[in-house]
Write an enzyme that holds these catalytic residues in place. Structure first.
Site, short mmCIF file in Angstrom:
data_model
loop_
_atom_site.label_atom_id
_atom_site.label_comp_id
_atom_site.label_asym_id
_atom_site.label_seq_id
_atom_site.Cartn_x
_atom_site.Cartn_y
_atom_site.Cartn_z
N ARG A 256 -13.85 2.81 -6.88
CA ARG A 256 -12.47 3.28 -6.93
C ARG A 256 -12.36 4.53 -6.07
NH1 ARG A 256 -11.63 -1.07 -8.62
NH2 ARG A 256 -10.48 -1.73 -10.48
N GLU A 285 -3.42 4.04 -2.77
CA GLU A 285 -3.36 2.74 -2.09
C GLU A 285 -1.94 2.20 -2.12
OE1 GLU A 285 -6.31 0.31 -3.99
OE2 GLU A 285 -7.97 1.63 -3.43
N HIS A 304 -8.84 -2.64 0.08
CA HIS A 304 -9.24 -3.00 -1.29
C HIS A 304 -9.41 -4.52 -1.39
CE1 HIS A 304 -9.02 -1.56 -5.73
NE2 HIS A 304 -9.88 -2.55 -5.59
#
Length: 338
Positions: A256, A285, A304
């Protein structure tokens, strides 16, 4: 467990109903149940589900920082469903605010940890190999039509003998550790609890805890983050941690973004102390367009996407069905968040 008279009401997307309806019915057997599509529930504001399955297409392209309206409506349904007892999610991590809120209300949350472990480990390996062989530099030179031999200071180091410290020793970390060992690398694992002497000797991985992990940093050529986001791991990688790495070390983050002090990371990359980074996750993000990470020549950025693969839907759905069987039998659910 829900009562045995009224049907167990299960909330899931129409796509999941179409794919998993028949095997779900087989799991339920004679137990009455009702499948409720998320789309219909959102349209009619129906909030009487006992169980919810949040599959990948429900989350869609939303991130935990920027939630699209359709997903926000789903989250509101979950928050307002007073009889909700259990939610199974497609991701390995449960750090989105909605799941923290539901946990606080006593709703059980289970994850799909392990479903994409092989995929993420492979992507992390690909990033490491690309940086080790200086692919970002070579790609830039290809675009400029430059032929510059990899000699002298440009010569890549052999991977055998280099040390990879993997933070997080769950399914992803363990699979990646095996891959790196096959390349001849020394692997150090950072985990919550120390391993037994037997397990350390059998797999050749040095185990350290979060309390002592900084002592291995000066020998770490590759710092690889594969841990969940917790109070212990949030902002774990600080400026001090990065400075403790040897000059030219690399960072790989498939965990993360919040595990890393992003400003400190940018500074370490800009100064040249870090040799490069493969980053799949970020503090916010989508990664803002003005982030320096986009243009640093020794950085590889992916959206991601490390866990995305066309086989994940099947693995996640099967995990939900397996847990539903546990639910029906009254046995502990797997991958339950505590």
């Amino acid at each position: 467990m829900s009562d045995t008279i009224h049907p167990l009401r299960i909330l899931m997307s129409q796509q999941s109903m179409d794919r998993w309806g028949a095997p779900l019915a087989a799991v339920m057997g004679q137990r009455p149940h009702e499948l409720i599509s998320l789309e219909a529930a959102a349209a009619t504001h129906r909030t009487d589900a006992h169980v919810a399955f949040i599959s990948r297409e429900v989350t869609g392209t939303s991130t935990k920082h920027e939630i699209h309206p359709a997903l926000q409506r789903v989250y509101e349904l979950l928050r307002q469903s007073q009889g909700l007892q259990w939610v199974h999610i497609h991701s390995a991590g449960a750090d989105r605010q909605i799941y923290l809120d539901l946990l606080a209300k006593g709703v059980q949350i289970t994850t799909s940890s392990g479903a994409n472990a092989q995929v993420v480990a492979t992507v992390a390996l690909a990033g490491l190999l690309a940086l080790a062989r200086r692919f970002p530099l070579l790609w830039a030179e290809q675009q400029a039509r430059q032929w510059i031999p990899m000699m002298g200071a440009r010569m890549p180091r052999d991977l055998p003998g280099q040390t990879a410290t993997i933070v997080g020793w769950g399914p992803i970390g363990q699979k990646l550790g095996s891959l790196l060992q096959a390349l001849g690398m020394r692997v150090v694992a950072v985990r919550q609890q120390p391993a037994t002497p037997h397990s350390t000797a059998s797999d050749g991985v040095e185990m350290v805890t979060f309390d002592s992990w900084t002592r291995v940093l000066p020998q770490t050529d590759w710092l690889i983050l594969a841990c969940p986001l917790t109070a212990k791991t949030r902002q774990l990688v600080t400026a001090s941690v990065l400075a403790s790495l040897p000059p030219g070390a690399h960072l790989v983050n498939v965990a993360r973004g919040e595990v890393v002090d992003e400003a400190a990371l940018v500074s370490a990359l800009q100064s040249g102390h870090l040799g490069g980074a493969f980053l799949d996750v970020f503090a916010h993000e989508p990664l803002p367009a003005d982030s320096p990470l986009w243009s640093l020549p020794q950085v590889m950025v992916t959206p991601h996407a490390a866990g995305h693969s066309d086989g994940n839907e099947t693995r996640v759905g099967q995990m939900f069905l397996d847990n539903l069987r546990c639910w029906m039998e009254g046995t502990p659910l797997r991958n339950s968040v505590t």
